[in-house]
Design an enzyme around this catalytic site. Structure first.
Site, short mmCIF file in Angstrom:
data_model
loop_
_atom_site.label_atom_id
_atom_site.label_comp_id
_atom_site.label_asym_id
_atom_site.label_seq_id
_atom_site.Cartn_x
_atom_site.Cartn_y
_atom_site.Cartn_z
CE LYS A 22 -57.75 -43.64 -4.34
NZ LYS A 22 -57.44 -42.36 -4.99
CG ASN A 23 -54.57 -41.23 -2.87
OD1 ASN A 23 -55.01 -41.70 -3.93
ND2 ASN A 23 -55.31 -40.51 -2.05
CB CYS A 116 -63.10 -37.88 -7.50
SG CYS A 116 -62.78 -39.56 -7.03
NE ARG A 121 -59.61 -33.10 -7.77
CZ ARG A 121 -59.33 -34.39 -7.63
NH1 ARG A 121 -60.19 -35.30 -7.99
NH2 ARG A 121 -58.20 -34.78 -7.12
CG ASP A 305 -59.28 -38.33 0.62
OD1 ASP A 305 -59.63 -38.33 -0.56
OD2 ASP A 305 -58.31 -37.68 1.05
NE ARG A 398 -61.84 -43.54 -10.00
CZ ARG A 398 -61.92 -42.25 -9.69
NH1 ARG A 398 -63.07 -41.63 -9.70
NH2 ARG A 398 -60.84 -41.57 -9.36
N1 EPU Z 1 -55.76 -27.39 -6.57
C1 EPU Z 1 -55.73 -26.31 -7.43
N2 EPU Z 1 -54.83 -26.32 -8.46
C2 EPU Z 1 -53.98 -27.35 -8.67
C3 EPU Z 1 -54.00 -28.44 -7.78
C4 EPU Z 1 -54.92 -28.43 -6.74
O1 EPU Z 1 -56.50 -25.37 -7.29
O2 EPU Z 1 -53.21 -27.30 -9.62
C5 EPU Z 1 -56.70 -27.37 -5.45
C6 EPU Z 1 -57.77 -28.45 -5.52
O3 EPU Z 1 -58.85 -28.08 -6.37
C7 EPU Z 1 -58.16 -28.56 -4.06
C8 EPU Z 1 -56.85 -28.30 -3.33
O4 EPU Z 1 -56.00 -27.69 -4.27
O5 EPU Z 1 -59.08 -27.57 -3.75
C9 EPU Z 1 -56.15 -29.50 -2.78
O6 EPU Z 1 -56.14 -30.54 -3.73
P1 EPU Z 1 -54.88 -31.47 -3.94
O7 EPU Z 1 -54.13 -30.99 -5.13
O8 EPU Z 1 -54.14 -31.66 -2.67
O9 EPU Z 1 -55.60 -32.82 -4.33
P2 EPU Z 1 -54.96 -33.91 -5.25
O10 EPU Z 1 -53.50 -33.89 -5.08
O11 EPU Z 1 -55.54 -33.79 -6.62
C10 EPU Z 1 -54.91 -35.87 -3.53
C11 EPU Z 1 -55.52 -37.23 -3.45
C12 EPU Z 1 -57.01 -37.07 -3.22
C13 EPU Z 1 -57.22 -36.31 -1.91
C14 EPU Z 1 -56.51 -34.95 -2.00
C15 EPU Z 1 -56.55 -34.17 -0.72
C16 EPU Z 1 -54.09 -38.57 -4.87
C17 EPU Z 1 -53.93 -39.33 -6.13
N3 EPU Z 1 -55.26 -37.95 -4.69
O12 EPU Z 1 -55.55 -35.22 -4.62
O13 EPU Z 1 -57.55 -38.37 -3.10
O14 EPU Z 1 -58.59 -36.09 -1.70
O15 EPU Z 1 -55.11 -35.16 -2.32
O16 EPU Z 1 -55.93 -34.86 0.29
O17 EPU Z 1 -53.20 -38.56 -4.05
C18 EPU Z 1 -59.21 -40.02 -3.20
O18 EPU Z 1 -58.33 -40.82 -2.85
O19 EPU Z 1 -60.43 -40.32 -3.27
C19 EPU Z 1 -58.80 -38.67 -3.59
C20 EPU Z 1 -59.59 -37.84 -4.27
#
Ligand code: EPU
Length: 418
Positions: A22-23, A116, A121, A305, A398
């Site tokens: 998915k990701n 989520c 976020r 995850d 999802r």
């Molecule tokens: N964060 C910030 N500011 C930002 C971006 C992130 O503070 O602008 C923080 C987040 O709140 C969190 C940390 O940084 O505390 C890390 O989050 P990250 O940005 O790495 O998460 P993401 O990129 O939004 C992806 C996956 C998630 C997975 C996370 C961590 C995708 C589409 N989503 O999310 O997947 O949990 O990395 O590995 O790639 C899932 O598949 O269920 C899912 C939520």
């Protein structure tokens, strides 16, 4: 509202094939918008999050054809640079579309991206990253308006590691005919796979898979095709499900190298498995030992995850384990649901939970809070004595393709009803 009814306890047996990640797909769809032609993505999972993002791309004017695991995306007819809040709110990954839209139109507007309910976020890293590449950002309260006549190469240091912020800036940088250096970047396998695709389109990229990624892009990127890598989070979830239910299950078409941190935990717990280059077999039976401490971490550490499914397994292990969730501040609240089912978990604070096992679980009526906690509830239901009804399974669907039929094929007593 659709729900799952699951009868437990259930011992499963057989083989299961892992879907495309998915990701990975969620990053590849925006990347395909950079190309001057039709890109073909295969092994694309048929799940809601992917459909929502493809739908957004189609609303922007791209030609999209998604069928039987294949998505064809042609962005030559893109006609809009606005992602309305009702759409962005359904898909956090929509923010990765900003780079391609800025290249095409010199502007892009997006409502706050959803995702989520696992923490705050925020999107500050994306905003700062695009600004570093030369974009101006205006927050109107309803939406973020980005403008940039031409993005420029830059060096950007992520204050902390973010997967999709790394991917968003890689995608944007691939369209800039200058060099961009991303420091403290994410090193997840999906980042490496995205880099491979961007290279196929014509960008030069070095360092993907390390924390420093160097990208020299181009304004002329050609279309290409690529298959999604196996979903390591789905594979890990099936492995945990097999161990939790004392089942022998062969997990096919996966990459165990992406699961080293989980397999290390299995070794500490005494969960026996065999592995090959593209398969993992969990062997039935055993007494699981509590590993004492589990800490989520960016790749190659233990994936956040997989934390909710693993916590279910920990309820069946002998002894106490401290689960330390370091990535998201809202990803442990589902433990209340497990406690309702009979688990003994103390939520110390939003980041730490103490699991005392082993505890028998009983069937209950519960809700699926998000994708990963939702599938953890399915695992708990398969362990539990009696019937569990899980509402809000939209949250599970999802992220997991046809999960009910695939679990049934392993012998699970699971039914979906409206
Ligand atoms: N964060 C910030 N500011 C930002 C971006 C992130 O503070 O602008 C923080 C987040 O709140 C969190 C940390 O940084 O505390 C890390 O989050 P990250 O940005 O790495 O998460 P993401 O990129 O939004 C992806 C996956 C998630 C997975 C996370 C961590 C995708 C589409 N989503 O999310 O997947 O949990 O990395 O590995 O790639 C899932 O598949 O269920 C899912 C939520």
């Amino acid at each position: 509202m659709p729900k799952f009814s699951i009868q437990g306890p259930s011992q499963l047996q057989g083989e299961i094939t892992v879907a495309g990640a998915k990701n990975h797909a969620l990053a590849m769809i925006p990347a395909a918008l950079l190309a001057d032609g039709e890109s073909i993505l295969s092994r694309v999972p048929d799940i809601r999050d992917v459909k929502v993002l493809l739908n957004i791309v189609e609303n922007l004017g791209a030609k999209v054809h998604h069928e039987a695991g294949q998505a064809r995306i042609d962005a030559r007819a893109l006609s809009s640079s606005t992602i309305v809040p009702t759409q962005s709110g359904q898909a956090r990954a929509s923010i990765m579309l900003i780079g391609p839209l800025l290249h095409r139109f010199g502007k892009a507007t997006i409502g706050h991206p959803g995702g989520c309910a696992i923490g705050r976020r925020p999107i500050d890293q994306f905003l700062a990253g695009f600004q570093a590449l030369g974009a101006e950002v205006q927050d109107t309260g309803e939406a973020y308006e980005f403008t940039a006549k031409q993005l420029k190469g830059a060096t950007y240091f992520f204050p902390f590691v973010s997967v999709t912020a790394t991917e968003a800036l890689m995608i944007a940088a691939a369209g800039i005919p200058e060099t961009t250096l991303l420091k403290n970047a994410a090193a997840e396998p999906e980042v490496i796979a995205l880099a491979e695709f961007l290279k196929q389109l014509g960008a030069q990229i070095e360092g993907a898979g390390t924390h420093t990624i160097c990208i020299t892009g181009s304004r002329q990127l050609q279309s290409s095709s690529a298959a999604m890598i196996p979903d390591r989070l789905e594979a890990g979830m099936f492995a945990i499900l097999a161990a939790s239910t004392q089942s022998r299950v062969l997990i096919k078409e996966c990459n165990p190298e992406h699961l080293e941190s989980l397999l290390k935990i299995f070794e500490l717990m005494g969960v026996n498995y065999k592995r090959g280059a593209d398969w993992l077999e969990i062997l039935a039976g055993g007494v699981w030992r509590a590993p004492g401490k589990v800490v989520t971490h960016e790749y190659p550490g233990f994936a956040t995850d997989l934390q909710p499914p693993l916590t279910v397994l920990l309820t069946q292990a002998q002894g106490a384990t401290l689960v330390h969730e370091t990535i998201f501040e809202g990803r442990l609240f589902y433990v209340d649901l497990l406690n309702r089912m009979g688990a003994n978990i103390l939520l110390c604070d939003p980041h730490r939970a103490l699991v005392q096992g082993p505890t028998p679980l009983r069937g209950k009526r519960i809700e699926s809070p998000d994708i990963r906690a939702g599938i953890a509830m399915v695992i708990a239901a398969l362990i539990a004595e009696g019937e569990t009804v899980i509402d809000n399974i939209y949250q599970i669907e999802r992220g997991f393709e046809n999960i009910e039929a695939r679990l049934k094929a392993l012998g699970a007593k699971i039914a979906k009803s409206e």
